[in-house]
Design a protein around this motif. Structure first.
Motif, PDB file in Angstrom:
ATOM      1  N   MET A 122       0.832  -1.207   0.000  1.00  0.00           N
ATOM      2  CA  MET A 122       0.000   0.000   0.000  1.00  0.00           C
ATOM      3  C   MET A 122       0.866   1.257   0.000  1.00  0.00           C
ATOM      4  SD  MET A 122      -3.250   0.822  -0.057  1.00  0.00           S
ATOM      5  CE  MET A 122      -2.790   2.141  -1.179  1.00  0.00           C
ATOM      6  N   LEU A 144       2.567   2.355   2.452  1.00  0.00           N
ATOM      7  CA  LEU A 144       2.606   3.003   3.767  1.00  0.00           C
ATOM      8  C   LEU A 144       3.978   2.822   4.392  1.00  0.00           C
ATOM      9  CD1 LEU A 144      -0.863   1.877   5.145  1.00  0.00           C
ATOM     10  CD2 LEU A 144      -0.261   4.062   4.124  1.00  0.00           C
ATOM     11  N   ARG A 178       1.688   7.429  -8.213  1.00  0.00           N
ATOM     12  CA  ARG A 178       0.372   7.713  -7.681  1.00  0.00           C
ATOM     13  C   ARG A 178      -0.706   6.943  -8.447  1.00  0.00           C
ATOM     14  NH1 ARG A 178       0.394  13.734  -6.162  1.00  0.00           N
ATOM     15  NH2 ARG A 178       1.444  13.105  -4.254  1.00  0.00           N
ATOM     16  N   ASN A 235      -3.196   4.135  -6.897  1.00  0.00           N
ATOM     17  CA  ASN A 235      -4.648   4.258  -6.928  1.00  0.00           C
ATOM     18  C   ASN A 235      -5.335   2.970  -7.379  1.00  0.00           C
ATOM     19  OD1 ASN A 235      -4.615   6.798  -5.949  1.00  0.00           O
ATOM     20  ND2 ASN A 235      -5.002   7.826  -7.913  1.00  0.00           N
ATOM     21  N   PHE A 280      -8.435  -1.403   7.042  1.00  0.00           N
ATOM     22  CA  PHE A 280      -7.568  -1.489   8.215  1.00  0.00           C
ATOM     23  C   PHE A 280      -8.239  -2.177   9.397  1.00  0.00           C
ATOM     24  CE2 PHE A 280      -6.381   2.151   5.690  1.00  0.00           C
ATOM     25  CZ  PHE A 280      -4.994   2.136   5.688  1.00  0.00           C
ATOM     26  N   ASN A 316     -10.312   3.284  10.687  1.00  0.00           N
ATOM     27  CA  ASN A 316      -9.809   4.586  10.241  1.00  0.00           C
ATOM     28  C   ASN A 316     -10.807   5.360   9.390  1.00  0.00           C
ATOM     29  OD1 ASN A 316      -7.475   3.906  11.525  1.00  0.00           O
ATOM     30  ND2 ASN A 316      -6.342   3.374   9.682  1.00  0.00           N
ATOM     31  N   PHE A 346     -13.163   8.548   8.630  1.00  0.00           N
ATOM     32  CA  PHE A 346     -12.951   9.960   8.946  1.00  0.00           C
ATOM     33  C   PHE A 346     -14.082  10.415   9.857  1.00  0.00           C
ATOM     34  CE2 PHE A 346     -11.169   9.655   4.468  1.00  0.00           C
ATOM     35  CZ  PHE A 346      -9.885   9.385   4.932  1.00  0.00           C
ATOM     36  N   HIS A 370     -15.032  13.164  11.060  1.00  0.00           N
ATOM     37  CA  HIS A 370     -15.704  14.444  10.860  1.00  0.00           C
ATOM     38  C   HIS A 370     -16.586  14.443   9.617  1.00  0.00           C
ATOM     39  CE1 HIS A 370     -12.082  14.331   8.535  1.00  0.00           C
ATOM     40  NE2 HIS A 370     -12.345  15.459   7.910  1.00  0.00           N
ATOM     41  N   VAL A 414     -10.053  12.570  -5.625  1.00  0.00           N
ATOM     42  CA  VAL A 414      -8.893  11.907  -6.228  1.00  0.00           C
ATOM     43  C   VAL A 414      -9.162  11.521  -7.683  1.00  0.00           C
ATOM     44  CG1 VAL A 414      -7.311   9.952  -6.046  1.00  0.00           C
ATOM     45  CG2 VAL A 414      -8.169  11.059  -3.971  1.00  0.00           C
ATOM     46  N   GLY A 427      -3.552   6.550  11.929  1.00  0.00           N
ATOM     47  CA  GLY A 427      -4.406   5.771  11.032  1.00  0.00           C
ATOM     48  C   GLY A 427      -5.166   6.644  10.046  1.00  0.00           C
ATOM     49  N   GLN A 428      -5.503   7.870  10.448  1.00  0.00           N
ATOM     50  CA  GLN A 428      -6.218   8.775   9.555  1.00  0.00           C
ATOM     51  C   GLN A 428      -5.369   9.126   8.337  1.00  0.00           C
ATOM     52  OE1 GLN A 428      -9.451  10.172   9.867  1.00  0.00           O
ATOM     53  NE2 GLN A 428      -9.609   8.439  11.236  1.00  0.00           N
ATOM     54  N   GLU A 488      -2.918   7.286   7.197  1.00  0.00           N
ATOM     55  CA  GLU A 488      -2.740   6.078   6.403  1.00  0.00           C
ATOM     56  C   GLU A 488      -3.961   5.805   5.540  1.00  0.00           C
ATOM     57  OE1 GLU A 488      -1.589   2.877   8.980  1.00  0.00           O
ATOM     58  OE2 GLU A 488       0.492   3.581   8.960  1.00  0.00           O
ATOM     59  N   ALA A 489      -5.147   5.995   6.136  1.00  0.00           N
ATOM     60  CA  ALA A 489      -6.372   5.770   5.365  1.00  0.00           C
ATOM     61  C   ALA A 489      -6.414   6.732   4.181  1.00  0.00           C
ATOM     62  CB  ALA A 489      -7.594   5.959   6.257  1.00  0.00           C
ATOM     63  N   ALA A 490      -6.015   7.984   4.419  1.00  0.00           N
ATOM     64  CA  ALA A 490      -6.023   8.973   3.345  1.00  0.00           C
ATOM     65  C   ALA A 490      -5.034   8.577   2.242  1.00  0.00           C
ATOM     66  CB  ALA A 490      -5.679  10.346   3.902  1.00  0.00           C
ATOM     67  N   THR A 491      -3.868   8.105   2.638  1.00  0.00           N
ATOM     68  CA  THR A 491      -2.883   7.646   1.651  1.00  0.00           C
ATOM     69  C   THR A 491      -3.441   6.479   0.856  1.00  0.00           C
ATOM     70  OG1 THR A 491      -1.142   8.254   3.194  1.00  0.00           O
ATOM     71  CG2 THR A 491      -0.499   6.878   1.343  1.00  0.00           C
ATOM     72  N   ALA A 492      -4.063   5.529   1.557  1.00  0.00           N
ATOM     73  CA  ALA A 492      -4.602   4.345   0.887  1.00  0.00           C
ATOM     74  C   ALA A 492      -5.692   4.733  -0.108  1.00  0.00           C
ATOM     75  CB  ALA A 492      -5.146   3.362   1.924  1.00  0.00           C
ATOM     76  N   LEU A 493      -6.404   5.837   0.152  1.00  0.00           N
ATOM     77  CA  LEU A 493      -7.462   6.263  -0.763  1.00  0.00           C
ATOM     78  C   LEU A 493      -6.927   7.159  -1.870  1.00  0.00           C
ATOM     79  CD1 LEU A 493     -10.295   6.907   1.818  1.00  0.00           C
ATOM     80  CD2 LEU A 493     -10.312   5.182   0.025  1.00  0.00           C
ATOM     81  N   GLY A 494      -5.629   7.442  -1.838  1.00  0.00           N
ATOM     82  CA  GLY A 494      -5.026   8.195  -2.922  1.00  0.00           C
ATOM     83  C   GLY A 494      -5.016   9.697  -2.763  1.00  0.00           C
ATOM     84  N   PHE A 495      -5.381  10.223  -1.577  1.00  0.00           N
ATOM     85  CA  PHE A 495      -5.319  11.670  -1.376  1.00  0.00           C
ATOM     86  C   PHE A 495      -3.877  12.149  -1.450  1.00  0.00           C
ATOM     87  CE2 PHE A 495      -9.315  10.787   0.980  1.00  0.00           C
ATOM     88  CZ  PHE A 495     -10.139  11.652   0.302  1.00  0.00           C
ATOM     89  N   THR A 496      -3.672  13.345  -2.003  1.00  0.00           N
ATOM     90  CA  THR A 496      -2.332  13.930  -1.994  1.00  0.00           C
ATOM     91  C   THR A 496      -2.044  14.433  -0.580  1.00  0.00           C
ATOM     92  OG1 THR A 496      -3.175  16.118  -2.493  1.00  0.00           O
ATOM     93  CG2 THR A 496      -2.603  14.730  -4.374  1.00  0.00           C
ATOM     94  N   PRO A 497      -0.762  14.667  -0.247  1.00  0.00           N
ATOM     95  CA  PRO A 497      -0.440  15.178   1.091  1.00  0.00           C
ATOM     96  C   PRO A 497      -1.206  16.461   1.410  1.00  0.00           C
ATOM     97  CG  PRO A 497       1.561  14.480  -0.012  1.00  0.00           C
ATOM     98  CD  PRO A 497       0.457  14.348  -1.015  1.00  0.00           C
ATOM     99  N   ILE A 505      -8.567  16.112   5.719  1.00  0.00           N
ATOM    100  CA  ILE A 505      -8.667  15.051   6.720  1.00  0.00           C
ATOM    101  C   ILE A 505      -8.096  15.492   8.077  1.00  0.00           C
ATOM    102  CG2 ILE A 505      -8.125  12.631   7.232  1.00  0.00           C
ATOM    103  CD1 ILE A 505      -9.800  13.042   4.669  1.00  0.00           C
TER     104      ILE A 505
END
Lengths: 260, 227, 223
Positions: A55, A57, A90, A94, A100, A104, A106, A108, A122, C115-116, C118-127, C134
């Motif tokens: 992934m 990470l 990237r 994708n 997880f 995790n 979000f 909010h 994205v 984890g937040q 990591e989840a964002a990275t896994a979904l492909g969000f840019t930094p 997020i």
């Protein structure tokens, strides 16, 4: 193993350590498209780390990974892992999704927003289309009526279903499931495993599932990997591994987990 | 805003060297005021936190409001209050004593919060264990809880010591000849040069703060490791 | 010593209070902007940005507000920059509190669970998307209580501006003290007024915190 011309995921001599701790010590693995692979083994054997490396990470120190023939990680002249150019990296990433252990979600955002946010931001899907699709996936995981709830209002099992719908909405070709039932109450586990089984039967995605549920690994997956000490000790059809494993370590492990 | 770009300011090293000893000697007054003020605050804070934790409702409530009131009003006004009001009631002291009193009182309220956080951080099970062993409440607090509360209290107090050190320059407003008074009123208005004295004061504070904060961080890490 | 009822003192003091509120409001505005910039700078992946933010924070936290005020008011004219007292006051209040606020922003962003990210990275969000969509929205609520303290310190520091002759509450009190010799009455009223504003600020911030966290669980795992 299936006979396909070129395996969809190719992993060559993958190494990863945290400080002095060598977690992956030379992983070699080919996975054809659409296969559902269960990864079992004692804790600390490197199962989750393999998923996290796929992934992106975690970055490996050494080794290569090809996704559909394209390099995600490759080796430079000095034997170190390098990444492809940013855009390519990237785009490749994708095509991979992950669920997880601790969901995790979000906190909010509403459930619906959790599922639509990434397709909109994205992939550039319109909000309207993203919403229609999100509802389809939420329906699939049985939570369409919770679309406007916030994650805090859901049970653990419901949270994990939303997390699965969120990952599905990105249309990944590869899905990684990292001990996704470990944080759930026992009575909620069955439903999640049944959902995984259903997804696997469709053969739409290549699935890697790190799990402690031996029955699931045996009955639902196409293939089982047994990890121990950072290497794949056993790799084969579920029935073969569970009935006559080739290593003593596998036998011991299966004996200890099946006795419980 | 007036923008007059006429004057070209020049840093005068000779002048800076000349006034440095005078500033350093005034720094002694600053340090003395801070240390005395902190000693007061250490006891004042303990008193306030004991009031707050009291089982007598009126006492704990007045403790709460005292802390809130002292923390919610400017140190400068408290300083003026002591300096101008107390003499009206026949309590005449030197500016330095007034300043130390005000610093001590103001930071008592902060120290009370530091103690409270430290005490709250001691697991509830410790109180329960003491009760199960039939310790009298006062014994429990002083011999069991307080010693355990001290590790987090020490670095937090250190931070307030540094804060008080910086706030002690307010004593210049009631004519205590500490470092800022010396820089502005003694040197600055005499020589019509503020650049060097005021910049030097800033640099002196910055050096002391950076060193102290680094020391506190080390202490914090040391205490964490000991747990 | 005189105990005449202090009502006649209220009108001039309230005018001073108005100035104090202006100073505080202006300072808070600048403080929030600087805190956000410097706080984000401190967690930035770009080293020069990080250095710049660190230098700003260390300088303004490492020296006292009164020294900063004098420096802006007495030293800057040497460089040809004369600031009106009010402007110098707002600048120093904002710069000083902004440095403390930057630490609040940094702490709150870093406190969002790993984890937040990591989840964002896994979904492909840019930094950048990860930070703005997020991490920051989750961090905002946990910023509010410590920010409330920063604002109250700012309000209290605003009294310092009286020494460069801004006609704020403290300045007005000093003038009338000298005129009327009713020191006790004046300073008591002034203390109460500052306390009332501080209480208002802190109540307002907790109200905001409650509003923003309604319906959401920002602690991560549900109890």
């Amino acid at each position: 193993m299936t006979d396909s011309p070129e395996p969809f995921i190719q992993i060559r001599d993958l190494h990863k350590s945290f400080g002095d701790l060598k977690v992956l010590q030379g992983i070699n693995l080919d996975i054809p498209a659409g296969e559902m692979v269960s990864v079992i083994g004692p804790s600390g054997s490197g199962k989750s780390t393999l998923l996290r490396v796929l992934m992106t990470l975690e970055r490996p120190e050494q080794g290569e990974v090809l996704i559909g023939g394209e390099p995600l990680y490759s080796m430079d002249g000095e034997g170190h892992t390098t990444l492809p150019p940013k855009a390519q990296f990237r785009a490749l990433r994708n095509r991979i999704g992950m669920v997880f252990q601790h969901f995790n979600l979000f906190p909010h955002m509403t459930v619906l927003r959790n599922v639509t946010e990434a397709p909109v931001r994205v992939l550039g899907v319109s909000r309207k289309d993203a919403k229609a699709e999100a509802m389809k996936y939420l329906d699939e995981v049985g939570l369409a009526e919770k679309a406007d709830a916030y994650p805090a209002q859901l049970s653990g099992g419901q949270k994990q279903r939303v997390a699965i719908a969120r990952a599905l909405a990105m249309h990944p070709e590869i899905m990684l499931f990292d001990e996704i039932t470990s944080a759930l109450d026992p009575e909620l586990v069955g439903g999640i495993l049944a959902l995984l089984d259903r997804l696997g039967k469709r053969k739409e995605m290549t699935m890697l599932i790190v799990t402690h549920h031996m029955n699931f690994a045996r009955q639902s997956s196409d293939r089982v990997l047994f990890f121990d000490g950072g290497v794949i000790l056993e790799d084969g059809k579920p029935d073969d591994i569970f009935t006559h494993p080739t290593h003593d370590r596998t036998r011991e492990f299966l004996k200890s987990v099946l006795e419980v | 805003m007036n923008l007059s770009l006429a004057t070209g300011a020049q840093w005068d090293w000779a002048f800076a060297w000349e006034i440095l000893p005078q500033l350093l000697s005034a720094m002694r007054v600053t340090v003395t005021a801070t240390l005395l003020g902190m000693s007061l605050a250490v006891f004042g804070g303990l008193l306030l936190v004991m009031m707050r934790r009291s089982h007598i409702k009126t006492l704990s409530r007045s403790g709460y409001w005292t802390i809130e009131f002292i923390r919610g009003t400017p140190l400068l006004i408290q300083l003026y209050f002591f300096y101008y009001v107390l003499p009206e009631y026949g309590l005449q002291q030197s500016a330095m004593v007034t300043g130390v009193l005000a610093l001590g009182l103001h930071y008592s309220s902060y120290m009370a919060e530091v103690y409270r956080a430290g005490i709250d951080a001691v697991p509830k099970g410790q109180w329960e264990a003491a009760t199960a062993l039939n310790f009298p409440p006062k014994r429990t607090f002083f011999t069991l809880i307080l010693p355990q509360a001290i590790p987090p209290i020490v670095p937090a107090s250190g931070n307030y010591l540094v804060a008080m050190f910086k706030d002690s320059v307010l004593l210049s407003t009631i004519t205590v000849t500490e470092v800022l008074y010396t820089a502005r009123d003694d040197i600055g208005s005499d020589r019509f040069r503020y650049l060097e004295p005021l910049t030097l004061v800033g640099v002196l504070f910055l050096i002391v703060s950076l060193i102290s904060v680094a020391g506190i961080r080390r202490l914090e890490r040391h205490l964490e490791k000991k747990r | 010593m005189s105990f005449a009822p202090p009502f006649d003192l209220l009108p001039p003091l309230l005018v001073g209070l108005g100035k104090t509120l202006q100073l505080t409001a202006g300072g808070i505005l600048l403080c929030v902007l600087l805190a956000l910039f410097a706080g984000l700078g401190k967690v930035s992946g770009i080293p020069p940005l990080r250095w710049l933010a660190n230098i700003y924070v260390e300088i303004f936290r490492g020296t006292s507000a009164l020294v900063q005020l004098f420096w802006f008011f007495f030293v800057l004219p040497f460089f040809g920059v004369s600031l009106e007292p009010m402007l110098a006051g707002i600048l120093v209040l904002g710069l000083n509190s902004g440095a403390y606020g930057a630490e609040v922003v940094r702490g709150a962003i870093q406190a969002v669970s790993h984890g937040q990210k990591e989840a964002a990275t896994a979904l492909g969000f840019t930094p950048r998307q990860t930070l703005w969509r997020i991490l920051l929205p989750q961090a905002v609520v946990s910023m509010l209580p410590p920010m409330s303290n920063v604002f109250i310190e700012l309000l209290k520091n605003s009294a310092l501006v009286s020494v460069i002759s801004v006609h704020d509450l403290t300045f007005v009190a000093q003038i009338h003290r000298a005129d009327s010799l009713r020191t006790t009455a004046i300073f008591s009223i002034v203390l109460v007024l500052y306390f009332a504003v501080a209480q208002g600020l802190s109540r307002g911030m907790s109200f905001l915190e409650k509003r923003l966290s309604r319906g959401r669980d920002l602690g991560g795992v549900k109890a």
